[in-house]
Design a protein around this motif. Sequence first.
Motif, mmCIF file in Angstrom:
data_model
loop_
_atom_site.group_PDB
_atom_site.id
_atom_site.type_symbol
_atom_site.label_atom_id
_atom_site.label_comp_id
_atom_site.label_asym_id
_atom_site.label_seq_id
_atom_site.Cartn_x
_atom_site.Cartn_y
_atom_site.Cartn_z
ATOM 1 N N GLU A 170 0.829 -1.204 0.000
ATOM 2 C CA GLU A 170 0.000 0.000 0.000
ATOM 3 C C GLU A 170 0.862 1.251 0.000
ATOM 4 N N ARG A 171 1.933 1.225 0.803
ATOM 5 C CA ARG A 171 2.835 2.379 0.873
ATOM 6 C C ARG A 171 3.541 2.584 -0.460
ATOM 7 N N ARG A 172 3.944 1.481 -1.068
ATOM 8 C CA ARG A 172 4.658 1.553 -2.336
ATOM 9 C C ARG A 172 3.747 2.091 -3.434
ATOM 10 N N GLU A 173 2.502 1.656 -3.447
ATOM 11 C CA GLU A 173 1.537 2.133 -4.437
ATOM 12 C C GLU A 173 1.231 3.613 -4.236
ATOM 13 N N GLU A 174 1.158 4.041 -2.971
ATOM 14 C CA GLU A 174 0.925 5.458 -2.690
ATOM 15 C C GLU A 174 2.111 6.300 -3.155
ATOM 16 N N PHE A 175 3.310 5.785 -2.934
ATOM 17 C CA PHE A 175 4.519 6.482 -3.361
ATOM 18 C C PHE A 175 4.518 6.639 -4.878
ATOM 19 N N TRP A 176 4.160 5.573 -5.588
ATOM 20 C CA TRP A 176 4.102 5.612 -7.054
ATOM 21 C C TRP A 176 3.042 6.603 -7.530
ATOM 22 N N ARG A 177 1.891 6.602 -6.866
ATOM 23 C CA ARG A 177 0.799 7.495 -7.270
ATOM 24 C C ARG A 177 1.212 8.959 -7.115
ATOM 25 N N ILE A 178 1.947 9.270 -6.062
ATOM 26 C CA ILE A 178 2.320 10.667 -5.795
ATOM 27 C C ILE A 178 3.510 11.109 -6.634
ATOM 28 N N PHE A 179 4.559 10.288 -6.666
ATOM 29 C CA PHE A 179 5.822 10.705 -7.270
ATOM 30 C C PHE A 179 6.035 10.169 -8.680
ATOM 31 N N LYS A 180 5.155 9.246 -9.115
ATOM 32 C CA LYS A 180 5.302 8.638 -10.446
ATOM 33 C C LYS A 180 6.669 7.976 -10.604
ATOM 34 N N GLN A 181 7.167 7.448 -9.497
ATOM 35 C CA GLN A 181 8.419 6.701 -9.502
ATOM 36 C C GLN A 181 8.317 5.609 -8.459
ATOM 37 N N ASP A 182 8.833 4.433 -8.810
ATOM 38 C CA ASP A 182 8.801 3.337 -7.858
ATOM 39 C C ASP A 182 10.041 3.418 -6.975
ATOM 40 N N ALA A 183 9.938 2.893 -5.802
ATOM 41 C CA ALA A 183 11.078 2.841 -4.884
ATOM 42 C C ALA A 183 10.904 1.630 -3.990
ATOM 43 N N ARG A 184 11.995 0.992 -3.658
ATOM 44 C CA ARG A 184 11.926 -0.172 -2.769
ATOM 45 C C ARG A 184 11.620 0.306 -1.351
ATOM 46 N N HIS A 185 10.614 -0.259 -0.732
ATOM 47 C CA HIS A 185 10.202 0.132 0.614
ATOM 48 C C HIS A 185 10.547 -0.956 1.624
ATOM 49 N N PHE A 186 11.024 -0.515 2.758
ATOM 50 C CA PHE A 186 11.301 -1.414 3.882
ATOM 51 C C PHE A 186 10.594 -0.873 5.118
ATOM 52 N N TYR A 187 10.136 -1.793 5.945
ATOM 53 C CA TYR A 187 9.500 -1.415 7.211
ATOM 54 C C TYR A 187 10.331 -1.961 8.358
ATOM 55 N N ILE A 188 10.600 -1.083 9.342
ATOM 56 C CA ILE A 188 11.483 -1.498 10.421
ATOM 57 C C ILE A 188 11.138 -0.763 11.707
ATOM 58 N N ASP A 189 11.308 -1.452 12.814
ATOM 59 C CA ASP A 189 11.258 -0.815 14.125
ATOM 60 C C ASP A 189 12.699 -0.731 14.607
ATOM 61 N N SER A 190 13.328 0.407 14.416
ATOM 62 C CA SER A 190 14.741 0.536 14.778
ATOM 63 C C SER A 190 14.945 0.736 16.271
ATOM 64 N N ASN A 191 13.855 0.739 17.043
ATOM 65 C CA ASN A 191 13.972 0.863 18.493
ATOM 66 C C ASN A 191 13.059 -0.178 19.157
ATOM 67 N N PRO A 192 13.367 -1.478 18.952
ATOM 68 C CA PRO A 192 12.495 -2.537 19.484
ATOM 69 C C PRO A 192 12.555 -2.638 21.004
ATOM 70 N N ASP A 193 11.580 -3.320 21.560
ATOM 71 C CA ASP A 193 11.521 -3.541 23.010
ATOM 72 C C ASP A 193 12.687 -4.428 23.441
ATOM 73 N N ASP A 194 13.431 -3.997 24.445
ATOM 74 C CA ASP A 194 14.596 -4.764 24.909
ATOM 75 C C ASP A 194 14.193 -6.107 25.524
ATOM 76 N N TYR A 195 13.030 -6.151 26.151
ATOM 77 C CA TYR A 195 12.625 -7.359 26.865
ATOM 78 C C TYR A 195 12.022 -8.392 25.915
ATOM 79 N N LEU A 196 11.213 -7.934 24.977
ATOM 80 C CA LEU A 196 10.579 -8.849 24.024
ATOM 81 C C LEU A 196 11.565 -9.131 22.897
ATOM 82 N N ILE A 197 12.343 -10.151 23.067
ATOM 83 C CA ILE A 197 13.513 -10.407 22.224
ATOM 84 C C ILE A 197 13.161 -10.677 20.760
ATOM 85 N N VAL A 198 11.932 -11.128 20.490
ATOM 86 C CA VAL A 198 11.530 -11.388 19.106
ATOM 87 C C VAL A 198 11.544 -10.090 18.291
ATOM 88 N N GLU A 199 11.225 -8.985 18.929
ATOM 89 C CA GLU A 199 11.243 -7.700 18.232
ATOM 90 C C GLU A 199 12.661 -7.364 17.774
#
Length: 572
Positions: free
Chosen positions: A231-260
Amino acid sequence: METSLNILLIGPSQNGKSTFINKIRQLSEYEPEQEGALEGDGSQSCTKSCKEYTLRFRRTRYKLVDVETSQEIPVSEDNEDQLFRKIWKKKTIEDCEILPLDNNPRTFTVRLIDTPGLDDSHGSDDRNITEVMMHLKKMSQAGEGRDYITAIVFVLSSTEAFSEKLQNFYRHYQRCMPSLFGGLAVVNTRFSVEEWLQKYNIIQKRPEKSVLKRVSKAVKPDPARVVVMRERREEFWRIFKQDARHFYIDSNPDDYLIVEELITRNRIYDIMNYFASQNPMPIQNIKLVKSMSMIQIDETLATWLKEAKAILTQREKSLLSLTDSHGRIYSSKIKRAFTLESDLEQLKKELALIDNASKFTIRTHSTAPLHKLSAPKGFWKWAVRSSIQDSLTIEEPDYPGFVVDAQNNLPYSQWTKRDWNADRTVWTGDYKASPGQVPVLDAVVSISNRKYHKTAIEGLNKRILQTKEDILMTKEEEAYFSSQETVKPMDPELKEISELLPQCDALINQLCLDWSSVTSGFDQVDAERYRKVRVDGMQSLSVENLFEFVKSQGYHALERKLRAVLNEHGLK
C-alpha cells in the motif's frame, strides 16, 4: 579493491534517521572512538550538519535460540498467527538469545552519511539542503572511494503520510541530483510489532464471503506486513510517479521482548543486502536548485549590483563624451570581448553538468504492483505448487540503447530471461516466484547523460563553437585597432570601466539563474549567503555579502571598485 557503500540518508526531523544509524552500527564493526548518532527526543532536530559513519557490516541473518536447550526457535514473519499468538510475547530476553546464523560472516565497508532533518523545527531547510550539497561537493573532490553514492535513502516514519511539504522536498532533491536517484529506497521506521498486529487484526476482521477464503486462512500469501508495504509503495508511485523499494522497520524494538530485536536485525540485514546489490553512481550532474528564499537573496545582491552598474555606466558616458571616435570604438571592442568570454564560461558550466558518462535514471519499474495475490488464489497456487510466471515489458522509444539493471532482490523471486528488440528500444524480462509468493523484482532504467541530453549538448556545443569564433574575431579586431598609429592611448579610467561593466553583467546573470552548479562554482561563500534567511523569513543580508560573492568569483578589481562606488553613494 573492495568497493565501499556510500549511503546518503535523507528525511524529516524526528523520523528516526539517527536511531536507524545506531541500529546498523550495533550490528557492525567500527572504530571505538567514533561516537554514535545523537538521537532526538521528538521536539527538535539533532543533526545540524552532515556527518559520516564508517563501519564494517556483518553480512548475516540472525536466529532465536532457547538458552536452556540451545535449540533454535523457528520464527517466521509470514506465519503471523504463530508469531503474534505463540512467540512474540511468550519469548523474552530471560529465556532466549539471538545468535548469528553465520559465526564467521563476510563483511563489507559502509559509509552512512547522516544529513540535517528536513522540515526542521527551527526553519532551517534551505540551510540544511545547502549543507547536503556542500558535502556532496567535498565527496566528489575526494577521489576514489568517496566520489560516488551507492543509494539514496529516504527515512520516514511509517505513521506519517507523504505530506505536501515532504513531496516538495523530495522533488527538490530529485531536481538537484537526478543521476543519483537510481538506487532509491524508502525506509519506513517505527513500524513496531504492535502496529503490525493492529494491521493484522484489521485484515482478520474483514468479512469472508466464500468457503475457499475461509479455508485459505491456513495459508497467508499476503501477510499484513506485505500488505502495508504494498500500500505504501503504491501510494509512493501514485504521488511521485516513480517506484522505490520500501522497507518497514522498528529501529527501536523492546529490549525485553527479544523477538522484536530479532525481526529488526533481520530486517536491517535485508536493507543492507539490498544496498550491496546497487551499482555506484558517480557524483556528477548535481546542482543546487535555488528555493524561493535563495532566489530572493540573490535578487537582492543583483539589485545592489545593478545600482553599482548604473553608476559606472553613467561615469562611462561622461568619459566617452570626452574621447574621440577611436576611443569609443576601442571601448566597445573591450566590452564585447569580456562579454563573450563570460558567455563562454557559463556555456561551459552548463555543458559540464550534462556532457558526461554518468547514468541518468529515467525511471524504476517493479513487478510487485503487477500482482496482488488474493488469499484464495494464493492458497490454490500454494496447494498445487504453482507459481507466478510473467514478463515485464519496458518501452523507451525516445532513448534507444537504454540500459536496464534487473535486480534480484529476494530469494523467492527471480528473473529467468531478458531480451531486447532489434533497435534496443524495447526490453522484456521474464520472471517467476516461489509458489504462493508475490514476485518483487526491480528494473532500473537508465541511460548515459550524453545520450539523455543529446539535443541540449549539441545545441550547447554549437553555441560554444560560435562564441569561440566570435571571441577570436573580436580580439583580432581589437589588436588591429590598437596597433594603428592614429589611435590615441585610451583613458585608463575608461578602459577600466569598459572591462568591469561586462563582469557586472556576467554576475547579474549568474545571480538571476535558478540553479548553481555544485561541482563547479558553488562554494562556501554561496552557502553562507543562503544561511542569511531567519526563521521569520526575513533576510539578514548586507552589501558585504555582495562584495564577498564578487571576490569569490575571482573579480578582485571589480570588488574593489564596487566598494568604492557603493560606499561613496551611501550603500553600506
